[in-house]
Design an enzyme around this catalytic site. Structure first.
Site, mmCIF file in Angstrom:
data_model
loop_
_atom_site.group_PDB
_atom_site.id
_atom_site.type_symbol
_atom_site.label_atom_id
_atom_site.label_comp_id
_atom_site.label_asym_id
_atom_site.label_seq_id
_atom_site.Cartn_x
_atom_site.Cartn_y
_atom_site.Cartn_z
ATOM 1 N N HIS A 88 1.015 -1.165 -0.134
ATOM 2 C CA HIS A 88 0.290 -0.083 -0.028
ATOM 3 C C HIS A 88 0.859 1.279 -0.214
ATOM 4 C CE1 HIS A 88 -3.348 2.418 1.435
ATOM 5 N NE2 HIS A 88 -2.634 3.207 1.914
ATOM 6 N N GLU A 89 1.814 1.318 0.978
ATOM 7 C CA GLU A 89 2.721 2.358 0.892
ATOM 8 C C GLU A 89 3.589 2.704 -0.390
ATOM 9 O OE1 GLU A 89 2.774 4.904 3.105
ATOM 10 O OE2 GLU A 89 0.946 3.839 4.117
ATOM 11 N N HIS A 92 1.605 4.196 -3.182
ATOM 12 C CA HIS A 92 1.557 5.599 -2.951
ATOM 13 C C HIS A 92 2.456 6.479 -3.623
ATOM 14 C CE1 HIS A 92 -2.001 6.354 -0.340
ATOM 15 N NE2 HIS A 92 -1.437 5.983 0.757
ATOM 16 N N GLU A 95 -6.121 6.641 -1.335
ATOM 17 C CA GLU A 95 -6.391 5.777 -0.452
ATOM 18 C C GLU A 95 -6.762 4.313 -1.319
ATOM 19 O OE1 GLU A 95 -4.816 4.943 2.227
ATOM 20 O OE2 GLU A 95 -4.056 6.969 2.322
HETATM 21 ZN ZN LIG Z 1 -2.336 5.354 2.548
#
Ligand SMILES: [Zn+2]
Length: 265
Positions: A124-125, A128, A187
């Site tokens: 997830h990071e 980003h 997100e």
């Molecule tokens: Zn996030």
């Protein structure tokens, strides 16, 4: 009114239009180089101010999971100078910065209980970063409003005002006292792309759901820091479930290629 500024912004917007990994049109005004400089300078700042974990086993474990995900990135992203640091901090948090800098707090390891769950956070990071969310965010005004010129980021990091602005814009709000969460669209994009990364790297995508359930449970006792910048776990569990079947072929492909997740926990 500063007409020149408006003209410059319009021109910059025209050249700065990009497409995100899920096909959104995004405004990214800053070069990858400028973003990488900002990420590295902020990371150096954190390394100076936050103690690092010295336990070899913990470091090896976190690095193993992180680099398995990095190995699956497209060539231009894989070649960044990736650096993974475990910070001694009880709060459950992790972040990834432009330029390929990853920070994991030791507190996260009590919530992300196995390698699949840790891979979910790191996927997830990293998403980003690869989806240029920080660039998009600061292009939308976070830094433009301050009139900050990014010609020499390293120098500006010496100025406390700009240092906070830059770190805040990169999503390091909790470190500088002002929380500026990523938007909902960022997100959910990071969730979807992160799920693909972990599947390709041989981790169990269902680990993402287990992770958010743990986050949700931990929330009852003491809110994990990660949740202060991230939307409610219930909503993302729903979306992640819907995407599990879509990443199944990626998991099978990884198995067929002999890629297996084995980081020791
Ligand atoms: Zn996030």
């Amino acid at each position: 009114m500063k007409n020149w500024l408006i003209t410059a912004c319009v021109a910059a917007v025209l050249v700065g239009c990009k497409t995100s990994p899920t096909g959104r049109t995004q405004i990214a005004l800053y070069s990858e180089d400028q973003m990488a400089q900002m990420g590295s300078a902020s990371f150096d700042e954190l390394k100076k101010s936050t103690p690092q974990e010295s336990n070899q086993k913990t470091n090896k474990y976190v690095q193993c999971v992180a680099f398995k995900i990095i190995e699956q990135l497209p060539q231009d992203l894989r070649k960044l100078e990736w650096e993974v640091v475990v910070f001694k901090d009880d709060s459950a948090n992790a972040f990834a910065l432009p330029g390929g800098k990853i920070g994991v707090h030791t507190g996260l390891l009590t919530v992300a209980k196995d390698q699949h769950q840790l891979a979910a956070v790191l996927g997830h990071e990293v998403a980003h970063v690869t989806a240029r969310h920080a660039n998009e965010r600061i292009s939308q005004g976070a830094l433009v409003q301050t009139g900050l010129q990014l010609g020499n980021v390293a120098l500006q990091m010496g100025d406390i005002k700009y240092r906070s602005e830059i770190m805040q814009a990169l999503g390091l709000g909790t470190q500088v006292g002002i929380v500026l969460p990523f938007s909902r669209s960022h997100e959910s994009e990071a969730d979807i792309v992160g799920l693909q990364y972990m599947a390709k790297a041989g981790f169990e995508p269902s680990g993402a759901i287990a992770l958010w359930q743990n986050m949700s449970e931990a929330n009852g006792q003491r809110q994990p820091e990660f949740l202060s910048t991230h939307p409610a776990p219930e909503n993302r569990i729903k979306q992640l479930r819907a995407h599990l079947t879509q990443v199944q072929p990626l998991s099978e492909e990884a198995k067929a290629k002999g890629i297996s997740a084995s980081c020791g926990s």
